[in-house]
Motif scaffolding. Structure first.
Motif, PDB file in Angstrom:
ATOM      1  N   THR A 172       6.534   0.668  -0.982  1.00  0.00           N
ATOM      2  CA  THR A 172       7.917   0.520  -0.543  1.00  0.00           C
ATOM      3  C   THR A 172       8.229  -0.966  -0.424  1.00  0.00           C
ATOM      4  OG1 THR A 172       9.501   1.156   1.162  1.00  0.00           O
ATOM      5  CG2 THR A 172       7.285   0.649   1.905  1.00  0.00           C
ATOM      6  N   GLU A 175       0.817  -1.212   0.000  1.00  0.00           N
ATOM      7  CA  GLU A 175       0.000   0.000   0.000  1.00  0.00           C
ATOM      8  C   GLU A 175       0.851   1.263   0.000  1.00  0.00           C
ATOM      9  OE1 GLU A 175      -3.362   0.566  -0.202  1.00  0.00           O
ATOM     10  OE2 GLU A 175      -3.439  -1.547  -0.752  1.00  0.00           O
ATOM     11  N   LEU A 176       1.984   1.229   0.702  1.00  0.00           N
ATOM     12  CA  LEU A 176       2.851   2.404   0.766  1.00  0.00           C
ATOM     13  C   LEU A 176       3.777   2.515  -0.436  1.00  0.00           C
ATOM     14  CD1 LEU A 176       3.820   2.369   4.557  1.00  0.00           C
ATOM     15  CD2 LEU A 176       2.157   3.822   3.413  1.00  0.00           C
TER      16      LEU A 176
END
Length: 91
Positions: A77, A74-75
């Protein structure tokens, strides 16, 4: 406001309410036909209350790894950049 505009407004409101009344009647008829025809069973004595036990997690590390993978996705990363400081079940 002219008489014709009032008539159109009254007809619109009337059609809406007649439609709603038809829907209510149709629902009442359907509930009559769809009702369960079984005889009601006599109520049994209620079972004694058992205290709720928390669900056990088989492998906490796998669960934390899965949660970290979702957060990283979701981020946008990598998983190695996510650090879990604490893990607590919220009921």
């Amino acid at each position: 406001m002219e008489i014709s505009n009032g008539f159109v407004c009254a007809m619109g409101i009337g059609v809406v309410f007649v439609g709603l009344i038809c829907i209510v009647i149709l629902c009442m008829i359907m509930s009559y036909f769809c009702k369960d025809k079984k005889q009601p069973q006599p109520a049994a004595a209620p079972a004694p209350a058992v205290p709720a036990q928390p669900a056990l997690i088989a492998n906490k590390q796998e669960l934390i790894a899965g949660i970290c993978a979702v957060i990283a996705e979701e981020l946008g990363t990598e998983v190695k950049n996510i650090r879990v400081l604490s893990f607590k079940k919220i009921v």
